[in-house]
Scaffold this active site. Structure first.
Site, PDB file in Angstrom:
ATOM      1  N   HIS A   1       0.821  -1.217   0.000  1.00  0.00           N
ATOM      2  CA  HIS A   1       0.000   0.000   0.000  1.00  0.00           C
ATOM      3  C   HIS A   1       0.855   1.268   0.000  1.00  0.00           C
ATOM      4  O   HIS A   1       0.367   2.339  -0.319  1.00  0.00           O
ATOM      5  CB  HIS A   1      -1.018  -0.013   1.143  1.00  0.00           C
ATOM      6  CG  HIS A   1      -0.487   0.361   2.490  1.00  0.00           C
ATOM      7  ND1 HIS A   1       0.177  -0.503   3.306  1.00  0.00           N
ATOM      8  CD2 HIS A   1      -0.530   1.531   3.173  1.00  0.00           C
ATOM      9  CE1 HIS A   1       0.509   0.108   4.422  1.00  0.00           C
ATOM     10  NE2 HIS A   1       0.099   1.346   4.371  1.00  0.00           N
TER      11      HIS A   1
ATOM     12  N   LYS B   1       0.527   5.443  -1.673  1.00  0.00           N
ATOM     13  CA  LYS B   1       0.578   6.656  -0.840  1.00  0.00           C
ATOM     14  C   LYS B   1       0.952   7.841  -1.729  1.00  0.00           C
ATOM     15  O   LYS B   1       1.935   7.775  -2.466  1.00  0.00           O
ATOM     16  CB  LYS B   1       1.644   6.517   0.253  1.00  0.00           C
ATOM     17  CG  LYS B   1       1.197   5.731   1.474  1.00  0.00           C
ATOM     18  CD  LYS B   1       2.326   5.740   2.495  1.00  0.00           C
ATOM     19  CE  LYS B   1       2.022   4.842   3.676  1.00  0.00           C
ATOM     20  NZ  LYS B   1       1.215   5.454   4.708  1.00  0.00           N
TER      21      LYS B   1
ATOM     22  N   GLU C   1       7.180   4.699  14.226  1.00  0.00           N
ATOM     23  CA  GLU C   1       5.810   4.949  14.676  1.00  0.00           C
ATOM     24  C   GLU C   1       5.762   4.969  16.197  1.00  0.00           C
ATOM     25  O   GLU C   1       6.552   4.283  16.858  1.00  0.00           O
ATOM     26  CB  GLU C   1       4.884   3.832  14.185  1.00  0.00           C
ATOM     27  CG  GLU C   1       4.867   3.668  12.689  1.00  0.00           C
ATOM     28  CD  GLU C   1       4.040   2.459  12.268  1.00  0.00           C
ATOM     29  OE1 GLU C   1       2.920   2.653  11.818  1.00  0.00           O
ATOM     30  OE2 GLU C   1       4.526   1.319  12.406  1.00  0.00           O
TER      31      GLU C   1
ATOM     32  N   HIS D   1       7.627  -2.493   2.374  1.00  0.00           N
ATOM     33  CA  HIS D   1       7.410  -1.074   2.056  1.00  0.00           C
ATOM     34  C   HIS D   1       8.706  -0.286   1.810  1.00  0.00           C
ATOM     35  O   HIS D   1       8.822   0.465   0.848  1.00  0.00           O
ATOM     36  CB  HIS D   1       6.649  -0.384   3.189  1.00  0.00           C
ATOM     37  CG  HIS D   1       5.374  -1.072   3.570  1.00  0.00           C
ATOM     38  ND1 HIS D   1       4.495  -1.550   2.626  1.00  0.00           N
ATOM     39  CD2 HIS D   1       4.819  -1.367   4.773  1.00  0.00           C
ATOM     40  CE1 HIS D   1       3.451  -2.099   3.242  1.00  0.00           C
ATOM     41  NE2 HIS D   1       3.627  -2.007   4.541  1.00  0.00           N
TER      42      HIS D   1
ATOM     43  N   LYS E   1       8.596   0.422  16.089  1.00  0.00           N
ATOM     44  CA  LYS E   1       7.312   0.704  16.720  1.00  0.00           C
ATOM     45  C   LYS E   1       7.564   1.206  18.135  1.00  0.00           C
ATOM     46  O   LYS E   1       8.606   0.935  18.734  1.00  0.00           O
ATOM     47  CB  LYS E   1       6.458  -0.561  16.769  1.00  0.00           C
ATOM     48  CG  LYS E   1       5.887  -0.937  15.405  1.00  0.00           C
ATOM     49  CD  LYS E   1       4.633  -1.766  15.544  1.00  0.00           C
ATOM     50  CE  LYS E   1       4.082  -2.186  14.205  1.00  0.00           C
ATOM     51  NZ  LYS E   1       3.413  -1.109  13.474  1.00  0.00           N
TER      52      LYS E   1
HETATM   53  O1  LIG Z   1       1.685  -2.358   6.431  1.00  0.00           O
HETATM   54  C1  LIG Z   1       1.874  -1.776   7.479  1.00  0.00           C
HETATM   55  O2  LIG Z   1       1.962  -0.425   7.471  1.00  0.00           O
HETATM   56  C2  LIG Z   1       1.668   0.312   8.667  1.00  0.00           C
HETATM   57  C3  LIG Z   1       2.167   1.717   8.424  1.00  0.00           C
HETATM   58  O3  LIG Z   1       1.561   2.270   7.291  1.00  0.00           O
HETATM   59  P1  LIG Z   1       0.449   3.378   7.418  1.00  0.00           P
HETATM   60  O4  LIG Z   1      -0.055   3.574   6.041  1.00  0.00           O
HETATM   61  O5  LIG Z   1      -0.584   2.898   8.375  1.00  0.00           O
HETATM   62  O6  LIG Z   1       1.151   4.582   7.943  1.00  0.00           O
HETATM   63  C4  LIG Z   1       2.326  -0.320   9.877  1.00  0.00           C
HETATM   64  O7  LIG Z   1       1.898   0.333  11.037  1.00  0.00           O
HETATM   65  C5  LIG Z   1       1.940  -1.782   9.963  1.00  0.00           C
HETATM   66  O8  LIG Z   1       2.620  -2.406  11.034  1.00  0.00           O
HETATM   67  C6  LIG Z   1       2.269  -2.508   8.685  1.00  0.00           C
HETATM   68  O9  LIG Z   1       1.723  -3.817   8.714  1.00  0.00           O
END
Ligand SMILES: O=C1O[C@H](COP(=O)(O)O)[C@@H](O)[C@H](O)[C@H]1O
Length: 481
Positions: A182, A186, A220, A244, A343
């Site tokens: 994903h 973005k 995060e 990612h 995290k």
């Molecule tokens: O795919 C994931 O992405 C999120 C972070 O992406 P966001 O678009 O939510 O900012 C991550 O927190 C998660 O652990 C992970 O599986």
């Protein structure tokens, strides 16, 4: 319904949404966390743009839900996403939930018999279940033109990713397989394309002659958030870096594609990922792992990761991973790229920072030079920044640091909406190609092996702290702080 289970699927172009043909989205794993948290809100927002008129939605899962329960989930997700128009209401009214074991041929056959029109199948399932479901589907066959969307992680290692690729290739042509990352949907990540290729000033300096090092960071403040079932098996390296951050690396380092068509863009990304290696080919020097202990973030108390419900403490899952790689091309050889994601750290930091080399000579008499210039590309909040040395106020020969910043709002569609649009339009540009999925495993595999063998210790950091002390990138790698 005509289905094809042959070994060489014919390339049948997907019916784009624009033709007005009603498409069907079949979600496997509809009662799972991902569907509620990301897929349905993304779908709602996409529908609200009018991009998928007349969509038919079918949810399927192991849970013995009824239509009502599923409709409530869809309605809640759409409402959270602000998708409350007539098209979305029609989907909620008509959608059905079918309890099924999607690894069984008879269940899949029965599910497919309910699907009409051009079909998108979304595998919102853990990787091993996806593989079993895809194997069963390969025996059953799918209607010509069907597009398959598969969540990350794609496989659990390079071998399983390759087997899954081979299996999928018997079902549909490669362009109809949408391996989802994903981050590729973005708006800020996609902004790398405009920034790099629609300006004259950056591209000539994005190479090893001018760049000292690059940091791609996605930190995060969130902790596990009840996702132990998935996350404890994945860890930060697979969850964020293998997927990612390597995609971001590819967009940042690839050569300019002549067009943004799927074949060109994905070809360019593949080239640089094939050239990506661990720093000094040594997983021990090139990686670091750590996990959080109890602490507080913004007034929230987080338990020790190992004590979180559902976590197997003996597994040694990391919640912070750091990797240094090089991209061994003419353009980038020798430049260290640090990929890091953690995290439960003290502050959100989501950006790529390009640190330039020092100027070849700062003239005598110009005092106060401390740090080289930097280009910052923020992935949330969406931001661009340039840190520069200038003659600011005061002594005209004394240097000052200035930060030029541009904030811009996120795109209209959330990332999941964007990648879904690609599947409904039959456009794989923003999906991960088969060879790239395997390449990303190739890059991290030696690290996973070294971690398993205990060569790299699992460090600890307190939740709410900046993470473990020291960084893998710094003066040692020729990267000025
Ligand atoms: O795919 C994931 O992405 C999120 C972070 O992406 P966001 O678009 O939510 O900012 C991550 O927190 C998660 O652990 C992970 O599986």
């Amino acid at each position: 319904m005509t289905t094809s289970a042959s070994n060489a699927p014919a390339a049948v172009p997907a019916e784009p949404a624009a033709t007005g043909v009603r498409q069907t989205l079949l979600v496997l794993g509809a009662s799972g966390d991902l569907t509620g948290r990301l897929l349905l809100p993304g779908l709602g927002r996409l529908m609200a743009t009018g991009a998928v008129p007349g969509l038919r939605l079918i949810g399927s899962g192991m849970d013995s839900w009824d239509d009502e329960r599923w409709r409530r989930r869809v309605a809640d997700s759409f409402e959270t996403a602000g998708a409350t128009g007539p098209a979305e209401s029609a989907v909620i009214r008509e959608t059905r939930y079918v309890p099924a074991d999607v690894t069984r041929e008879e269940d899949l056959r029965s599910l497919l018999s309910r699907c009409t029109g051009p079909l998108v199948i979304f595998f919102a399932l853990p990787p091993l279940v996806t593989a079993r479901s895809a194997a069963a589907l390969a025996r059953v066959g799918v209607p010509p033109g069907t597009r398959l969307m598969l969540e990350k992680p794609f496989g659990v290692d390079r071998i399983s990713a390759r087997s899954l690729n081979e299996l999928l290739a018997t079902l549909v042509p490669e362009d109809q397989v949408h391996r989802i990352d994903h981050f590729l949907g973005k708006s800020t990540v996609l902004n790398l394309l405009g920034l790099r290729f629609a300006n004259r000033i950056f591209e000539p300096v994005l190479n090893s002659s001018h760049v000292a090092c690059v940091d791609i960071v996605f930190d995060e403040t969130l902790g596990l958030e009840g996702r132990a079932g998935y996350y404890d098996g994945a860890g930060a390296l697979v969850d964020m870096v293998q997927s990612h951050l390597l995609q971001v690396l590819a967009l940042l380092t690839m050569d300019p594609p002549p067009t943004l068509q799927a074949q060109e863009l994905r070809g360019r990304k593949s080239q640089v990922l094939r050239a990506t290696k661990l720093w000094r080919d040594d997983p021990a020097q090139a990686s670091r792992r750590a996990r959080y202990t109890a602490g507080e973030i913004d007034g929230r108390r987080l338990p020790n990761y190992a004590d979180e419900p559902g976590v197997d403490p003996g597994r040694g899952t990391e919640t912070l991973a750091e990797l240094v790689v090089t991209v061994d091309t003419w353009r980038w050889a020798g430049v260290p790229f640090r990929l890091r994601s953690g995290k439960a750290v003290d502050a959100v930091r989501k950006e790529a920072v390009i640190t330039f080399k020092q100027p070849t000579r700062v003239p005598d008499g110009l005092t106060g030079y401390e740090r080289p210039d930097r280009l910052r590309i923020g992935f949330g909040p969406d931001r661009l920044g340039l840190d520069l040395n200038i003659n600011g106020p005061g002594d005209p020969f004394e240097l000052d640091r200035v930060k030029l910043t541009a904030d811009f709002g996120p795109g209209d569609l959330p990332a999941y909406g964007e990648v879904l649009r690609g599947a409904f339009d039959g456009d794989p540009t923003l999906s991960v190609r088969a060879d790239v999925a395997e390449e990303c495993w190739r890059i991290v595999e030696p690290v996973l092996a070294a971690w398993k063998a205990g060569t790299v210790p699992l460090q600890e950091y307190q939740a709410g702290s900046a993470g473990p002390a020291d960084s893998l990138i710094g003066p040692v790698l020729g990267c000025p702080r």
